[in-house]
Scaffold this motif. Structure first.
Motif, PDB file in Angstrom:
ATOM      1  N   SER A  44       0.832  -1.207   0.000  1.00 32.23           N
ATOM      2  CA  SER A  44       0.000   0.000   0.000  1.00 32.23           C
ATOM      3  C   SER A  44       0.866   1.258   0.000  1.00 32.23           C
ATOM      4  O   SER A  44       0.530   2.263  -0.605  1.00 32.23           O
ATOM      5  CB  SER A  44      -0.945  -0.051   1.193  1.00 32.23           C
ATOM      6  OG  SER A  44      -0.768   1.051   2.027  1.00 32.23           O
ATOM      7  N   SER A  45       2.045   1.185   0.659  1.00 29.94           N
ATOM      8  CA  SER A  45       2.918   2.364   0.664  1.00 29.94           C
ATOM      9  C   SER A  45       3.461   2.630  -0.736  1.00 29.94           C
ATOM     10  O   SER A  45       3.670   3.773  -1.140  1.00 29.94           O
ATOM     11  CB  SER A  45       4.065   2.175   1.652  1.00 29.94           C
ATOM     12  OG  SER A  45       4.885   1.112   1.218  1.00 29.94           O
ATOM     13  N   GLU A  46       3.670   1.561  -1.500  1.00 29.29           N
ATOM     14  CA  GLU A  46       4.151   1.736  -2.864  1.00 29.29           C
ATOM     15  C   GLU A  46       3.076   2.394  -3.732  1.00 29.29           C
ATOM     16  O   GLU A  46       3.358   3.246  -4.567  1.00 29.29           O
ATOM     17  CB  GLU A  46       4.552   0.386  -3.465  1.00 29.29           C
ATOM     18  CG  GLU A  46       5.834  -0.155  -2.862  1.00 29.29           C
ATOM     19  CD  GLU A  46       6.141  -1.567  -3.345  1.00 29.29           C
ATOM     20  OE1 GLU A  46       7.266  -1.787  -3.786  1.00 29.29           O
ATOM     21  OE2 GLU A  46       5.241  -2.438  -3.287  1.00 29.29           O
ATOM     22  N   TYR A  47       1.832   1.976  -3.516  1.00 29.04           N
ATOM     23  CA  TYR A  47       0.733   2.620  -4.245  1.00 29.04           C
ATOM     24  C   TYR A  47       0.691   4.113  -3.942  1.00 29.04           C
ATOM     25  O   TYR A  47       0.510   4.946  -4.813  1.00 29.04           O
ATOM     26  CB  TYR A  47      -0.612   1.979  -3.867  1.00 29.04           C
ATOM     27  CG  TYR A  47      -0.874   0.689  -4.606  1.00 29.04           C
ATOM     28  CD1 TYR A  47      -0.876   0.668  -6.003  1.00 29.04           C
ATOM     29  CD2 TYR A  47      -1.136  -0.484  -3.921  1.00 29.04           C
ATOM     30  CE1 TYR A  47      -1.107  -0.514  -6.679  1.00 29.04           C
ATOM     31  CE2 TYR A  47      -1.382  -1.666  -4.592  1.00 29.04           C
ATOM     32  CZ  TYR A  47      -1.367  -1.681  -5.982  1.00 29.04           C
ATOM     33  OH  TYR A  47      -1.598  -2.822  -6.650  1.00 29.04           O
ATOM     34  N   ARG A  48       0.857   4.422  -2.670  1.00 29.27           N
ATOM     35  CA  ARG A  48       0.842   5.834  -2.281  1.00 29.27           C
ATOM     36  C   ARG A  48       1.916   6.615  -3.030  1.00 29.27           C
ATOM     37  O   ARG A  48       1.683   7.721  -3.507  1.00 29.27           O
ATOM     38  CB  ARG A  48       1.095   5.967  -0.773  1.00 29.27           C
ATOM     39  CG  ARG A  48      -0.125   5.666   0.041  1.00 29.27           C
ATOM     40  CD  ARG A  48       0.171   5.766   1.529  1.00 29.27           C
ATOM     41  NE  ARG A  48      -1.057   5.613   2.261  1.00 29.27           N
ATOM     42  CZ  ARG A  48      -1.923   6.600   2.451  1.00 29.27           C
ATOM     43  NH1 ARG A  48      -1.641   7.800   1.992  1.00 29.27           N
ATOM     44  NH2 ARG A  48      -3.050   6.391   3.101  1.00 29.27           N
ATOM     45  N   GLU A  49       3.109   6.020  -3.076  1.00 32.53           N
ATOM     46  CA  GLU A  49       4.207   6.659  -3.795  1.00 32.53           C
ATOM     47  C   GLU A  49       3.817   6.938  -5.243  1.00 32.53           C
ATOM     48  O   GLU A  49       4.005   8.037  -5.769  1.00 32.53           O
ATOM     49  CB  GLU A  49       5.441   5.740  -3.780  1.00 32.53           C
ATOM     50  CG  GLU A  49       6.342   5.958  -2.602  1.00 32.53           C
ATOM     51  CD  GLU A  49       6.863   7.386  -2.564  1.00 32.53           C
ATOM     52  OE1 GLU A  49       7.559   7.769  -3.521  1.00 32.53           O
ATOM     53  OE2 GLU A  49       6.544   8.107  -1.605  1.00 32.53           O
ATOM     54  N   LEU A  50       3.239   5.894  -5.889  1.00 30.68           N
ATOM     55  CA  LEU A  50       2.892   6.018  -7.304  1.00 30.68           C
ATOM     56  C   LEU A  50       1.833   7.099  -7.519  1.00 30.68           C
ATOM     57  O   LEU A  50       1.955   7.955  -8.402  1.00 30.68           O
ATOM     58  CB  LEU A  50       2.373   4.679  -7.835  1.00 30.68           C
ATOM     59  CG  LEU A  50       3.420   3.562  -7.941  1.00 30.68           C
ATOM     60  CD1 LEU A  50       2.770   2.279  -8.427  1.00 30.68           C
ATOM     61  CD2 LEU A  50       4.531   3.979  -8.897  1.00 30.68           C
ATOM     62  N   ILE A  51       0.815   7.053  -6.657  1.00 35.91           N
ATOM     63  CA  ILE A  51      -0.257   8.043  -6.820  1.00 35.91           C
ATOM     64  C   ILE A  51       0.277   9.447  -6.563  1.00 35.91           C
ATOM     65  O   ILE A  51      -0.023  10.398  -7.275  1.00 35.91           O
ATOM     66  CB  ILE A  51      -1.432   7.702  -5.883  1.00 35.91           C
ATOM     67  CG1 ILE A  51      -2.074   6.396  -6.338  1.00 35.91           C
ATOM     68  CG2 ILE A  51      -2.454   8.830  -5.888  1.00 35.91           C
ATOM     69  CD1 ILE A  51      -3.061   5.809  -5.350  1.00 35.91           C
TER      70      ILE A  51
END
Lengths: 449, 227
Positions: free
Chosen positions: A262-269
């Motif tokens: 989920s932290s990676e998704y946050r980074e991407l978004i």
């Protein structure tokens, strides 16, 4: 509707012919009048001479009067003593001229129409050796009339021929003079946006058509320049817009892969949002410039204290220099004023000073100075100790999307100096770039107040 | 609180609905002008978000009709037309505020909060979050009992973040409210970032969990360290 020939050529020839017709008419009338007057004058002076001759002969020897006629010196004459005719030339008798006494009663000369011919008769009383005579001489008017008829006929015949000639000459001349226009028109027809490099042919740069063609060609040069600027701008703009879009797209595609934390998704978004933000700012800047281009932008000029304005901008941007351990020196006298719109001038200063901070190395220095020039203008200079601008790029640093180094992807939009130039020029000033004192120097000149 | 969204772009309306619902609002969406007007004049809402470019009935018309009927609900106009005239027209027609698209969602939330707060007294003299205490009148800041020296800008920044605690504050909001800049020029973003970085250093350095966080691509937030 008025009849109006379509080609300038015909119109010019017609005007030319009309002028010619008027001139010829006046000329013909003058010739006719003068000729007529001089013919009549001549006739009258001939009559005077003949009168003198008859009188002289009468004085000398009245018997010689016959000889006078025979020698042909005087054609028509009569000599009377009271009502008794002493001598009368044969033609006089044949011409059946009126009684001399009636001529004397009605004046000294008179025109009389006898049979088919007209005559001018001059009669006078003369005193010769104590005797009073009545002498009359006459001349036929016919030669005058015939001369005048011939003259009139000649004029009437020559007039239209002359007009025809002048029309033809007019057509020929205008054709010669206007032929460059045809060339120009043919060349102008093939001009398109893609072929703006074409130029109109110019035969003689000094005449009126040559000047017109030169002016047209100069306009073409400017159009070609602005068109190529527009093309470059469009391609630059689409490149600049495409860069964040590409980033958004690839980041989005990465995000669609499964198995991310989920932290990676946050980074991407977050990175997508950053690019969106960049796009928004880019479009805002472009809008500012576009509105400036369309001339809808209005500046509200007032008297501005430059020291206050510059300190305000340095307060704002000081932290950026501070972060790079740069020093900013400002030398501005307290009472230096310019006439400008506060918001736009501030925008210009922000962009130019930010540019100086950006392109100056860590620990460098930036100098801002303002001084009054000859009372009419004020000059603001921003010097930095950076690497300066390659001299071949000095002209272009204010172009939209122009960057000295290919450092796209940096934080800037590449529009800062373009906006600065617009903002200064909107205030009636100029901004120039140069290299001085081991760095770049930007100079803004404005009206003082 | 109930919110009505009048917006014809399905994607935008959907995103707004999800975002507001996540913030605890109950949301009704109308996709064209007629439906929007009907819902606005019959239902009871705490806030109405109104797009200006709508099919059937323009946003301006709706605005005027609603105000003519005496509706008092705060109306926030959303518009893609970034022209002074449109803003003036919108505000003249009875809008309470406007946002130009594209806007940051954080900014929208802040505007909605501001509009629903209107008329209510706010801002206590002292604000605190965890062990951070901010005294507004004395302009002093203590963290864990230790005085933190802040510049004027840093103090304004901190109190602004605190007023919006738990909510993200965007750079646009900071540029407008703290720096008073009418337009957001690029250098200003860098300036804001530097000030926020310095503030964070002073507030959070030496503490295990930071209070101020950067939300990448959106802005900054101050919230309880434990969350």
């Amino acid at each position: 509707m008025r009849l109006r020939p379509r080609s300038i050529r015909t119109r010019l020839a017609l005007w030319f012919t009309a002028a010619m017709a008027l001139i010829l008419l006046v000329f013909a009338l003058a010739v006719f009048t003068v000729t007529r007057a001089s013919l009549w004058d001549q006739l009258r002076s001939n009559l005077d001479l003949e009168m003198g001759a008859v009188t002289a002969v009468l004085d000398h020897d009245p018997d010689e009067l016959e000889e006078l006629r025979e020698h042909g010196a005087v054609e028509l004459f009569i000599v009377q003593q009271k009502d008794t005719v002493l001598y009368s030339s044969t033609p006089w008798l044949e011409s059946q001229l009126p009684e001399v006494s009636s001529i004397l009663d009605s004046g000294r000369t008179l025109s009389a129409a006898m049979s088919s011919d007209e005559f001018v008769i001059k009669a006078d009383r003369v005193k010769v050796s104590g005797n009073e005579y009545i002498v009359a001489v006459a001349r036929n008017e016919e030669p005058i009339h015939s001369s005048l008829r011939t003259l009139a006929l000649t004029i009437v015949l020559i007039y239209p021929a002359a007009l025809l000639l002048s029309f033809g000459g007019g057509l020929f001349m205008t054709k010669r003079l206007l032929s460059p226009i045809g060339h120009m028109a043919r060349k102008a027809k093939v001009l398109t946006a893609e072929r703006l490099s074409e130029r109109l042919p110019i035969d003689n740069a000094d005449d009126e058509l040559g000047q017109l063609g030169t002016a047209f060609n100069d306009t073409l040069v400017r159009i070609e320049e602005s068109y190529s600027r527009l093309k470059r701008f469009t391609s630059d703009a689409s490149h600049e817009l495409r860069t964040p879009l590409t980033a958004i797209r690839s980041v989005g595609e990465v995000g669609l892969r499964e198995g991310l934390e989920s932290s990676e998704y946050r980074e991407l978004i977050g990175s997508i949002l950053e690019e969106t933000d960049r796009l928004t700012r880019l479009i805002d800047s472009l809008l500012t410039l576009t509105r400036a281009d369309s001339g809808h932008f209005q500046v509200l000029k007032s008297r501005l204290n430059l020291r206050d304005l510059i300190s305000d901008v340095l307060d704002l941007l000081g932290v950026l220099a501070d972060e790079k351990s740069q020093t900013i020196e400002a030398t501005i006298s307290e009472d230096i004023y310019c006439n400008a719109d506060k918001q736009t001038l501030r925008l210009a200063l922000i962009n130019v000073i930010d540019n100086a901070i950006k392109y100056t190395q860590i620990g460098g220095r930036i100098r801002v100075a303002a001084l009054a020039l000859d009372g009419e203008k004020v000059e603001i200079t921003i010097d930095d100790s950076g690497r300066g601008i390659p001299s071949e790029h000095l002209e272009r640093v204010f172009d939209r999307f122009y960057r000295v180094e290919e450092e796209r992807g940096g934080n800037g939009t590449g529009l800062g100096l373009a906006i600065a130039r617009w903002a200064v020029e909107a205030n009636g000033g100029t901004v120039t770039a140069a290299n001085a004192d081991g760095g770049a120097r930007f100079t803004i000149v404005l009206d003082s107040a | 609180m109930h919110a009505l969204i009048i917006e014809d772009e399905i994607k935008v309306a959907g995103a707004l609905r999800r975002g507001l619902e996540a913030e605890g609002y109950e949301v009704v969406v109308a996709n064209d002008g007629d439906e929007g007007f009907a819902r606005a004049s019959t239902g009871k809402y705490g806030i109405i978000l109104l797009d200006l470019m709508l099919p059937h009935r323009s946003g301006l018309e709706i605005l005027q009709s609603l105000r003519a009927e005496g509706l008092q609900t705060p109306i926030l106009v959303l518009t893609a037309k970034d022209a002074i005239d449109d803003r003036v027209n919108g505000l003249d027609a009875g809008a309470d505020d406007y946002l130009v698209k594209p806007f940051a969602f954080a900014e929208l939330l802040a505007r909605i909060r501001a509009l629903s707060r209107r008329g209510r007294p706010q801002t206590a003299d002292s604000m605190n979050i965890d062990d951070l205490v901010v005294n507004m009148s004395a302009r002093r800041v203590h963290r864990n009992g230790v005085l933190v020296q802040l510049t004027a800008k840093e103090f304004d920044l901190l109190s602004y973040l605190l007023r919006h605690r738990g909510h993200v504050v965007s750079r646009e909001m900071l540029a407008r409210d703290i720096w008073d800049e009418p337009r957001r020029v690029t250098p200003l973003d860098n300036v804001i970032d530097v000030h926020v970085a310095r503030l964070r250093r002073k507030i959070d350095d030496g503490h295990e969990v930071p209070l101020i966080r950067t939300v990448r691509g959106v802005g900054f937030i101050i919230e309880h360290a434990l969350q």
